[in-house]
Design a protein around this motif. Sequence first.
Motif, PDB file in Angstrom:
ATOM      1  N   ALA A 133      -3.670   5.910   2.953  1.00 35.14           N
ATOM      2  CA  ALA A 133      -2.753   5.804   1.823  1.00 35.14           C
ATOM      3  C   ALA A 133      -1.387   6.363   2.195  1.00 35.14           C
ATOM      4  CB  ALA A 133      -3.314   6.549   0.615  1.00 35.14           C
ATOM      5  N   ARG A 134      -1.403   7.490   2.932  1.00 33.97           N
ATOM      6  CA  ARG A 134      -0.133   8.107   3.325  1.00 33.97           C
ATOM      7  C   ARG A 134       0.651   7.168   4.257  1.00 33.97           C
ATOM      8  NH1 ARG A 134      -1.366  12.740   6.505  1.00 33.97           N
ATOM      9  NH2 ARG A 134      -2.520  13.585   4.736  1.00 33.97           N
ATOM     10  N   GLU A 135      -0.066   6.570   5.208  1.00 37.08           N
ATOM     11  CA  GLU A 135       0.554   5.608   6.130  1.00 37.08           C
ATOM     12  C   GLU A 135       1.259   4.502   5.361  1.00 37.08           C
ATOM     13  OE1 GLU A 135       0.501   5.252   9.959  1.00 37.08           O
ATOM     14  OE2 GLU A 135       0.594   7.267   9.051  1.00 37.08           O
ATOM     15  N   LEU A 164      -3.157  -5.436   6.474  1.00 32.61           N
ATOM     16  CA  LEU A 164      -4.313  -5.579   7.365  1.00 32.61           C
ATOM     17  C   LEU A 164      -4.022  -4.989   8.739  1.00 32.61           C
ATOM     18  CD1 LEU A 164      -5.779  -9.094   6.500  1.00 32.61           C
ATOM     19  CD2 LEU A 164      -6.920  -6.878   6.297  1.00 32.61           C
ATOM     20  N   GLY A 165      -2.713  -4.875   9.056  1.00 29.00           N
ATOM     21  CA  GLY A 165      -2.332  -4.304  10.344  1.00 29.00           C
ATOM     22  C   GLY A 165      -2.392  -2.788  10.376  1.00 29.00           C
ATOM     23  N   VAL A 166      -2.502  -2.164   9.196  1.00 26.57           N
ATOM     24  CA  VAL A 166      -2.562  -0.694   9.176  1.00 26.57           C
ATOM     25  C   VAL A 166      -3.923  -0.240   9.689  1.00 26.57           C
ATOM     26  CG1 VAL A 166      -2.498   1.349   7.707  1.00 26.57           C
ATOM     27  CG2 VAL A 166      -0.948  -0.570   7.244  1.00 26.57           C
ATOM     28  N   ARG A 167      -3.902   0.829  10.502  1.00 22.49           N
ATOM     29  CA  ARG A 167      -5.136   1.322  11.093  1.00 22.49           C
ATOM     30  C   ARG A 167      -6.118   1.791  10.037  1.00 22.49           C
ATOM     31  NH1 ARG A 167      -6.048   4.269  16.352  1.00 22.49           N
ATOM     32  NH2 ARG A 167      -6.571   6.180  15.253  1.00 22.49           N
ATOM     33  N   GLY A 168      -7.338   1.313  10.116  1.00 20.00           N
ATOM     34  CA  GLY A 168      -8.378   1.752   9.191  1.00 20.00           C
ATOM     35  C   GLY A 168      -8.625   0.769   8.066  1.00 20.00           C
ATOM     36  N   ARG A 179       2.235   4.376   2.244  1.00 19.44           N
ATOM     37  CA  ARG A 179       3.386   4.858   1.477  1.00 19.44           C
ATOM     38  C   ARG A 179       4.598   5.016   2.393  1.00 19.44           C
ATOM     39  NH1 ARG A 179       0.169   9.244  -0.622  1.00 19.44           N
ATOM     40  NH2 ARG A 179      -1.226   8.129  -2.027  1.00 19.44           N
ATOM     41  N   ARG A 180       4.356   5.534   3.583  1.00 29.88           N
ATOM     42  CA  ARG A 180       5.488   5.853   4.453  1.00 29.88           C
ATOM     43  C   ARG A 180       6.137   4.612   5.049  1.00 29.88           C
ATOM     44  NH1 ARG A 180       4.101   9.626   9.147  1.00 29.88           N
ATOM     45  NH2 ARG A 180       3.586  11.021   7.446  1.00 29.88           N
ATOM     46  N   TRP A 181       5.314   3.638   5.476  1.00 31.73           N
ATOM     47  CA  TRP A 181       5.856   2.536   6.263  1.00 31.73           C
ATOM     48  C   TRP A 181       6.001   1.232   5.516  1.00 31.73           C
ATOM     49  CZ3 TRP A 181       8.137   4.482  10.145  1.00 31.73           C
ATOM     50  CH2 TRP A 181       7.596   5.613  10.788  1.00 31.73           C
ATOM     51  N   LYS A 182       5.285   1.049   4.435  1.00 30.29           N
ATOM     52  CA  LYS A 182       5.256  -0.284   3.833  1.00 30.29           C
ATOM     53  C   LYS A 182       6.049  -0.393   2.540  1.00 30.29           C
ATOM     54  CE  LYS A 182       2.585  -1.439   7.145  1.00 30.29           C
ATOM     55  NZ  LYS A 182       3.229  -2.063   8.322  1.00 30.29           N
ATOM     56  N   HIS A 183       6.717   0.676   2.125  1.00 32.75           N
ATOM     57  CA  HIS A 183       7.482   0.639   0.874  1.00 32.75           C
ATOM     58  C   HIS A 183       6.623   0.222  -0.302  1.00 32.75           C
ATOM     59  CE1 HIS A 183      11.074   1.351   3.155  1.00 32.75           C
ATOM     60  NE2 HIS A 183      10.667   0.411   3.998  1.00 32.75           N
ATOM     61  N   LEU A 184       5.374   0.686  -0.275  1.00 36.19           N
ATOM     62  CA  LEU A 184       4.445   0.381  -1.368  1.00 36.19           C
ATOM     63  C   LEU A 184       3.750   1.677  -1.771  1.00 36.19           C
ATOM     64  CD1 LEU A 184       2.859  -2.856   0.101  1.00 36.19           C
ATOM     65  CD2 LEU A 184       4.329  -2.740  -1.918  1.00 36.19           C
ATOM     66  N   GLU A 185       3.164   1.653  -2.948  1.00 35.99           N
ATOM     67  CA  GLU A 185       2.374   2.812  -3.387  1.00 35.99           C
ATOM     68  C   GLU A 185       0.911   2.498  -3.138  1.00 35.99           C
ATOM     69  OE1 GLU A 185       1.410   5.992  -3.945  1.00 35.99           O
ATOM     70  OE2 GLU A 185       3.276   6.139  -5.128  1.00 35.99           O
ATOM     71  N   ALA A 230     -12.689   5.403   8.337  1.00 34.58           N
ATOM     72  CA  ALA A 230     -11.287   5.657   8.013  1.00 34.58           C
ATOM     73  C   ALA A 230     -11.178   6.651   6.859  1.00 34.58           C
ATOM     74  CB  ALA A 230     -10.602   4.350   7.635  1.00 34.58           C
ATOM     75  N   ASP A 231     -10.139   7.504   6.922  1.00 31.24           N
ATOM     76  CA  ASP A 231      -9.894   8.468   5.849  1.00 31.24           C
ATOM     77  C   ASP A 231      -8.903   7.847   4.874  1.00 31.24           C
ATOM     78  OD1 ASP A 231      -9.072  10.444   4.170  1.00 31.24           O
ATOM     79  OD2 ASP A 231      -8.953  11.997   5.732  1.00 31.24           O
ATOM     80  N   GLU A 232      -9.348   7.646   3.627  1.00 33.65           N
ATOM     81  CA  GLU A 232      -8.518   6.917   2.667  1.00 33.65           C
ATOM     82  C   GLU A 232      -7.199   7.636   2.405  1.00 33.65           C
ATOM     83  OE1 GLU A 232     -11.152   6.628  -0.581  1.00 33.65           O
ATOM     84  OE2 GLU A 232     -11.135   8.782  -1.014  1.00 33.65           O
ATOM     85  N   ILE A 233      -7.236   8.973   2.450  1.00 32.31           N
ATOM     86  CA  ILE A 233      -5.997   9.714   2.168  1.00 32.31           C
ATOM     87  C   ILE A 233      -4.970   9.485   3.269  1.00 32.31           C
ATOM     88  CG2 ILE A 233      -5.038  12.021   1.825  1.00 32.31           C
ATOM     89  CD1 ILE A 233      -7.552  12.760   0.371  1.00 32.31           C
TER      90      ILE A 233
END
Lengths: 235, 397
Positions: free
Chosen positions: B247-249, B81-85, B251-257, B241-244
Motif C-alpha cells: 500500500a505504501r509503495e 500489476l507491476g508493483v511487487r507483491g 501511495r508513493r509511486w502511483k499517485h493513488l490511494e 506480500a505485506d499489504e502495508i
Amino acid sequence: MVHPAIEISGLTKRYGVGDAAVDALKGVDMIVRPGEVVGLIGPSGSGKSTLLKCLGAVIEPTSGRMSLAGETIYDNGWKVADLRALRRDRIGFVFQAPYLIPFLDVTDNVALLPMLAGMSNGKARDRARQMLAALDVGHRAQAQVPQLSGGEQQRVAIARALVNQPPIILADEPTAPLDSERALTVIRILNEMAQRFGTAIIVVTHDEKIIPTFRRIYHIRDGRTYEQAGEARAA
Amino acid sequence: MINLAGRDILYGWGKFVFTGLGLGLLVGLTLSMAGIYRGLVDDGKVLLENVGADLWVVQRDTLGPYAEPSNVRDDAYRTLLGVRGVAEAGNVTYLTMQIRHEGSDVRVMLVGFEPGHPGEPGYLVAGRPITRSHYEAIADVKTGLRLDDRIRIRRHEYTVVGLTRRMVSSGGDPMVFVPLQDAQEVQFLKDNDALVNERARTAANPAFNRPGVPGLLEAVQASQASSRTVNVVMLRLAPNADEIVVAREIRRWKHLEAYTRNDMDEILVAKLIATSAKQIFMFLVILAVVSAAIVAFIIYTMTLNKVREIAVLKLIGARNRTIAGMILQQALGLGAIAFVVGKTAATLWAPIFPKYVLLLPGDAVLGAVLVLVICAFASIVAIRAALRVDPATAIGG
Ligand SMILES: Nc1ncnc2c1ncn2[C@@H]1O[C@H](COP(=O)(O)OP(=O)(O)O)[C@@H](O)[C@H]1O
Ligand SMILES: [Mg+2]
C-alpha cells in the motif's frame, strides 16, 4: 405474685408543638390482668386510638410508664431496643377493618406472623391452621381473602392477632362493621381465647350491643381514664 | 418465609403481564436498534470479505469507493500489476440506480466487475457465475429477483444467472453485478445525442481541427469517446506480500490511494455508519429513559395501592428490608417479563426489517442486565414511599 399483663400509669401524649399542640392523653392509669378482657369506652376524639398506639409501640408517648408482664417497656422513654420485635412477638392487633393481605390466602395471612418471627413455612402454616380451626374458620383455610364474608374476615384477623400467642391483644372497634349477632360472636371468641391462652385483651368500642359483656370497663374522657365495674360482673 | 412479591404478582397478574408486554415491546425495539447497528457493521464486513480483495486502490485524497466518490483510470491496473507483491487486479465500478422489474422500481447498487478477478462476488446461493462478457447479471436476493429473470438496465436487457446473499451497499441497497464494460457503458458513456454534440463541438474548435495536421481531429474525438474510468481497482496480493508495504509503495509511486482491509473496515464502521450509529445510540438512550419512567410509574402506583397492606405488614413486625425487597423483586419481575417479551419480539420481527438485523447473544445479555438495572433504579421512588408509610395508619383514628 403474678404481674399484671399490662400496667400503665400517668401516661401522657401530646401531638404537635406550640399553639398546634394537642394533649390527647393527659394521665392514663390502667391495669389489665392475664386472661382478662376489658372494654375501653369513650366519645370520639377522647384518645382511645392514641392509647392503643402508645401501648402497641407504634407511636411514642410523651411521658409516664408502661410495663408488660412486669417488664417496663416505657418509662419517660422506650426501654426496649427493638420495637418491631416487641410488636411482632408480644402484641396482637385487631382493627376495625380486618386489613387482611389480599394477595395471600387465608392460611398464609395468619402464618405470615410466625414466618416473620423466623418459623419455617410448614410449621407456621400448621400453627395457622390450628388457630383458624379454633376460631371456626378452619374450613376456609384455603380460601382467598375476597371470598370470605365480613365476619369470617374478622375472625381470620383475630386468628392472625393470636397466632404468635402474644400476652396482649389490642382491638380497636373490632365489631364496628358487624351485625349484633356476629359482633357478640367475636366478643365471645375473644373471651374464650383470653381464657384459653391467658391473653390480656383491651377492646376499644362504642358498640352498645357489646358493652354489657365486659366485666371491667375503662372510660376515657378528654385524655383521662376512669375505671368502672362492668355489668357482666354485676349480673 | 413466603415470597410476598411473587404472591402479589400472581394476585394482580393481568395488570402485571400487560405492563410487561408493553414494556417488552419497548425492550424489543431497543434490541432491534442494537441489532440494526450490528447489522450495518456486519454488512460492511461481509461486503469486504466477499469481494476477496487485499487492497482497494482509489483516487488520491478520497475515502472511496464506498464513503466518497472515486475515479481511477481503467488502465491503471496495468501499472499496479507491476508493483511487487501484487498478484491480481480487478476494476470495479459502483453506481446506485433504479431498475425496473415486473412493473416496479427496485433501488439497487449496480456493480461492474471483471469475471475471474478481484471484485467478483465470492459466494453464490444459487445459479452460476457470469460467463459471457455482456448482458448477464448476478443479483442479491434482497432485490426480489429470481434466476432467469430479465431486467432492463438503461438500454439493455440482462438475464439473472446467479444470486448472492447479504451483498448490500452501506445504504442498504441490494447489489446487482454486471460485467465491467456493461457497467461502464451505463455509468460513463454518453448517449448518442451527447456524443454527436461533442463531436460537433470538437470539430468547431480550431485548435483540434487543423487543416495542416491530418488525423488530429479523429484522434481527439476517439479519445474523448472512449476515455473510461472505474471507481476502484481491487488487488489480490501474492501469499508472502505485506499489504502495508505494498500500500505504501502504491501511495508513493502511483499517485493513488491504497487501503488495506483494516483501513476499509475503519472507513466503513467509523466514518460511513458513524452517523447512523449515533442516531441509534440516541434512540437507545431515549428508550431507556422512557422504559425507566414507565417502570417507575407502574411500580409507584402499585405501591401506593398497597399502602394499607404495607402499614399492616410493618405493624405486625415486617422489617423495612422485607418490604423494600418485595417492591424491588416486583420491579425486577416486571423487567424479566419485559426482557423475555422483548427478546422474543425482536427475534420474531427481525426478518421483516428491510435492513439486516443482527441480534448478538452478547447484546441480549447486556440488554437484560440493563433492563434489570433500570428496573431496580425505577423502584427506588416506590421503595422510599413504602418506607415512609407509618404503621400507625393501620390502626386508624
Ligand atoms: N397524628 C395526630 N396528630 C395530631 N393530633 C392527633 C393525631 N392523632 C390524633 N390526634 C388528636 O388526638 C385526640 C385523640 O384522638 P384519637 O386517639 O384518635 O381519639 P379516638 O380514637 O378516641 O377517637 C383527638 O383530638 C385527635 O384530633
Ligand atoms: Mg379511634
